[in-house]
Scaffold this motif. Structure first.
Motif, short mmCIF file in Angstrom:
data_model
loop_
_atom_site.label_atom_id
_atom_site.label_comp_id
_atom_site.label_asym_id
_atom_site.label_seq_id
_atom_site.Cartn_x
_atom_site.Cartn_y
_atom_site.Cartn_z
N GLN A 150 0.82 -1.20 0.00
CA GLN A 150 0.00 0.00 0.00
C GLN A 150 0.85 1.26 0.00
OE1 GLN A 150 -2.74 0.21 3.26
NE2 GLN A 150 -3.67 2.14 2.58
N TRP A 151 1.94 1.25 0.80
CA TRP A 151 2.79 2.43 0.86
C TRP A 151 3.57 2.62 -0.44
CZ3 TRP A 151 2.41 6.31 4.02
CH2 TRP A 151 1.83 6.11 5.27
N GLN A 152 4.04 1.53 -1.02
CA GLN A 152 4.76 1.64 -2.28
C GLN A 152 3.86 2.18 -3.39
OE1 GLN A 152 6.13 -2.39 -2.79
NE2 GLN A 152 8.05 -2.04 -1.67
N GLY A 153 2.64 1.65 -3.47
CA GLY A 153 1.71 2.15 -4.47
C GLY A 153 1.35 3.61 -4.27
N THR A 154 1.18 4.00 -3.01
CA THR A 154 0.83 5.40 -2.72
C THR A 154 1.96 6.34 -3.11
OG1 THR A 154 -0.62 4.71 -0.91
CG2 THR A 154 0.14 7.00 -0.92
N LEU A 155 3.19 6.01 -2.71
CA LEU A 155 4.33 6.87 -3.03
C LEU A 155 4.55 6.97 -4.53
CD1 LEU A 155 6.90 5.79 -0.26
CD2 LEU A 155 5.54 7.90 -0.37
N LEU A 156 4.42 5.85 -5.24
CA LEU A 156 4.63 5.87 -6.68
C LEU A 156 3.53 6.67 -7.38
CD1 LEU A 156 6.51 4.86 -8.87
CD2 LEU A 156 5.12 2.79 -9.06
N THR A 157 2.31 6.55 -6.90
CA THR A 157 1.20 7.30 -7.49
C THR A 157 1.39 8.79 -7.28
OG1 THR A 157 -0.31 5.44 -7.10
CG2 THR A 157 -1.29 7.61 -7.50
N VAL A 158 1.72 9.18 -6.04
CA VAL A 158 1.92 10.60 -5.75
C VAL A 158 3.08 11.16 -6.58
CG1 VAL A 158 2.58 12.24 -3.95
CG2 VAL A 158 0.92 10.45 -3.45
N ALA A 159 4.16 10.38 -6.71
CA ALA A 159 5.32 10.85 -7.49
C ALA A 159 4.94 11.04 -8.95
CB ALA A 159 6.46 9.85 -7.36
N LEU A 160 4.18 10.11 -9.51
CA LEU A 160 3.78 10.23 -10.91
C LEU A 160 2.89 11.44 -11.14
CD1 LEU A 160 3.71 9.14 -13.79
CD2 LEU A 160 1.83 7.65 -13.11
N VAL A 161 1.95 11.68 -10.22
CA VAL A 161 1.05 12.83 -10.35
C VAL A 161 1.84 14.14 -10.27
CG1 VAL A 161 -0.85 14.07 -9.26
CG2 VAL A 161 -0.97 11.59 -9.52
N VAL A 162 2.73 14.24 -9.29
CA VAL A 162 3.50 15.48 -9.11
C VAL A 162 4.41 15.73 -10.32
CG1 VAL A 162 5.26 16.60 -7.70
CG2 VAL A 162 3.36 15.41 -6.60
N ILE A 163 5.07 14.69 -10.81
CA ILE A 163 5.97 14.85 -11.96
C ILE A 163 5.19 15.30 -13.20
CG2 ILE A 163 7.42 13.59 -13.59
CD1 ILE A 163 8.41 11.92 -11.25
N THR A 164 4.07 14.67 -13.45
CA THR A 164 3.29 15.02 -14.64
C THR A 164 2.73 16.43 -14.56
OG1 THR A 164 2.66 12.68 -14.80
CG2 THR A 164 1.45 14.25 -16.16
N ILE A 165 2.21 16.81 -13.39
CA ILE A 165 1.65 18.15 -13.23
C ILE A 165 2.72 19.21 -13.47
CG2 ILE A 165 0.76 19.78 -11.51
CD1 ILE A 165 -0.88 17.52 -10.34
N ASN A 166 3.88 19.04 -12.87
CA ASN A 166 4.94 20.05 -13.02
C ASN A 166 5.55 20.03 -14.41
OD1 ASN A 166 5.57 21.42 -10.24
ND2 ASN A 166 5.18 19.28 -9.76
N ALA A 167 5.58 18.86 -15.07
CA ALA A 167 6.09 18.81 -16.44
C ALA A 167 5.20 19.63 -17.37
CB ALA A 167 6.17 17.37 -16.91
N VAL A 168 3.89 19.48 -17.22
CA VAL A 168 2.97 20.27 -18.05
C VAL A 168 3.03 21.74 -17.67
CG1 VAL A 168 0.54 20.60 -18.66
CG2 VAL A 168 1.46 18.28 -18.40
N ASN A 169 3.17 22.02 -16.37
CA ASN A 169 3.22 23.41 -15.91
C ASN A 169 4.48 24.11 -16.42
OD1 ASN A 169 2.49 25.72 -14.56
ND2 ASN A 169 3.28 25.06 -12.59
N PHE A 170 5.60 23.41 -16.46
CA PHE A 170 6.85 24.00 -16.90
C PHE A 170 6.83 24.32 -18.40
CE2 PHE A 170 10.38 23.19 -13.61
CZ PHE A 170 9.49 23.48 -12.58
N VAL A 171 6.13 23.51 -19.18
CA VAL A 171 6.15 23.70 -20.63
C VAL A 171 5.13 24.75 -21.07
CG1 VAL A 171 4.37 22.07 -21.39
CG2 VAL A 171 6.48 22.32 -22.74
N ASP A 172 4.32 25.22 -20.14
CA ASP A 172 3.29 26.22 -20.48
C ASP A 172 3.93 27.60 -20.52
OD1 ASP A 172 0.88 27.44 -20.97
OD2 ASP A 172 0.28 27.51 -18.86
N GLY A 173 4.62 27.89 -21.64
CA GLY A 173 5.31 29.17 -21.76
C GLY A 173 5.03 29.93 -23.03
#
Length: 440
Positions: free
Chosen positions: A140-163
């Motif tokens: 459960q902890w591994q799945g939660t950490l991996l899910t949170v990491a994927l969401v944060v990475i994707t959100i910031n990747a899209v946010n960074f390219v919005d220029g």
């Protein structure tokens, strides 16, 4: 497929129709920040475009819930409700940031909380498909950490390219289109119902981007802001989590012969989605390079600068629109190339096609670096910047030197009235000509 297309069209229509009123609201609310040093635009432009995109998301989910076949997604899975909960939270944080410019660490904490809300409602990674091994169950902890990491990475990747105008919405739309085809193939061809939520998320995401793009293309009348960029990043991550960590490769072994063969068959898209390196390869590369660049300089990873990929394209000499289309091209090449390779990884034509298109992309990318000598017979069919200049006849040496200095003076990127590499001269001759005609 008809219901998916109907959901896409409704989402796009609602987003498109609401963007105009949202623009007026943003102007009245004062969500028009001053132009910063790193900005490319030179006129204050309202933000809060994410408001229209969020209501488009709500409309798409509402319509899908009342359709005959797509309503089963809401009955058999809690993932659409999890997506709506996380999207509402991240959208609210983005609206506050567009208006009041909240701290970057607070936004990061909000992104993690939004990911945690989706995990609590069942949208999480349960196992990973590993080549030569099969599916590996996660705690459960591994799945939660991996899910949170994927969401944060994707959100910031899209946010960074919005220029640039239309850049983030177009690139995410391309990624969503490739992702939709992949998820629909798994759901329809293999009959795996667990892929239906990801297919629905991709269709709605395409509708959100397509509805907003007409207002956001250069010159943009409104920006999506963090309320929009973080929202579409979260929806893209939700689809990746749904299809990557929830579908057991054991369900595919009936078509591939064994579980290992099933994992091997889906690896070209599964693993890149987890990191993610394929569907959002260009935004992810921009994110990684920005973190490394800023950390190397001793700055915060969230400190803004003008070193993003789109800024470098402008510095090379590309115009605003051309830089956006080049980013579109590379996003489509990587996303659809991965999609084609996942369908038939044994085909050599796919690899050769990707290599050929990559060569064309590199030539277009580096085109402003050189100015080839075009023969006289081809002068009329090439752009003006590649034509030979006529010899200048001057009355004195001083006038010749002034002409040479004027030709050597570089055109600054982003100056009002100048369109990047397509600008050949200043536009200050028209008023003088009008004065002369008036005096006559």
């Amino acid at each position: 497929m008809r219901e998916y297309l109907l959901t896409l069209c409704i989402t796009a229509a609602v987003t498109y129709l609401l963007t105009g009123p949202v623009r007026k609201f943003a102007i009245v609310a004062g969500a028009m920040p001053e132009i910063r040093a790193r900005d490319v635009h030179r006129e204050p432009t309202p933000r809060l475009g994410g408001i229209a995109m969020f209501f488009g998301l709500c409309a798409g989910l509402l319509v899908a819930d009342h359709l005959t076949n797509l309503s089963e997604v809401f009955e058999k899975s809690n993932e659409p409700r999890a997506l709506l909960s996380g999207a509402a939270l991240i959208w609210l944080i983005g609206v506050l940031d567009d208006k009041f410019e909240i701290d970057a660490l607070i936004k990061l904490g909000g992104q993690m909380i939004a990911a945690g809300v989706m995990v609590m409602q069942g949208l999480t990674i349960l196992w990973l498909p590993i080549p030569s091994v099969g599916s590996v169950a996660l705690t459960q902890w591994q799945g939660t950490l991996l899910t949170v990491a994927l969401v944060v990475i994707t959100i910031n990747a899209v946010n960074f390219v919005d220029g640039l105008d239309g850049l983030a919405a177009g690139m995410v739309c391309i990624a969503a289109a490739a992702f939709f085809l992949y998820a629909y193939r798994i759901w329809y061809s293999y009959g795996i119902e667990a892929a239906a939520p990801a297919t629905l998320f991709s269709a709605i995401l395409m509708g959100m981007c397509l509805g907003f793009l007409p207002h956001n293309m250069h010159p943009a009348r409104i920006f999506m802001g963090d309320s929009g960029s973080m929202l579409i990043g979260l929806v893209l991550a939700a689809g990746a989590i749904s299809i990557t960590g929830q579908i057991d490769p054991d369900a595919l072994k009936l078509f591939a012969g064994s579980e290992k063969a099933a994992v091997h068959q889906t690896v070209p898209v599964y693993i890149p989605l987890l990191l993610p390196l394929s569907i959002i390869a260009v935004p992810a590369a921009d994110l990684i390079s920005a973190i490394v660049r800023r950390t190397w300089r001793g700055q915060s990873p969230f400190a803004a600068d003008r070193g993003h990929l789109h800024h470098r394209l402008l510095e090379i000499g590309h115009s605003h629109s051309r830089a956006v289309w080049i980013m579109y091209f590379w996003s489509a090449l990587i996303a659809f190339g991965s999609l084609a390779y996942s369908v038939n990884s044994a085909s050599m034509w796919i690899v050769l096609g990707v290599v050929f298109l990559s060569t064309i992309g590199l030539v277009l990318l580096l085109l402003p670096r050189f100015t080839p000598r075009v023969p006289m017979w081809a002068q009329a069919v090439v752009p003006p910047r590649y034509r030979r200049r006529r010899p200048v006849v001057a009355d004195s040496v001083d006038s010749v030197e002034s002409v040479e200095v004027e030709q050597r003076t570089p055109v600054a990127v982003g100056v009002a009235g100048v369109n990047g590499a397509t600008a050949l001269r200043a536009r200050s001759h028209a008023p003088e000509r009008r004065k002369a005609e008036t005096s006559r």
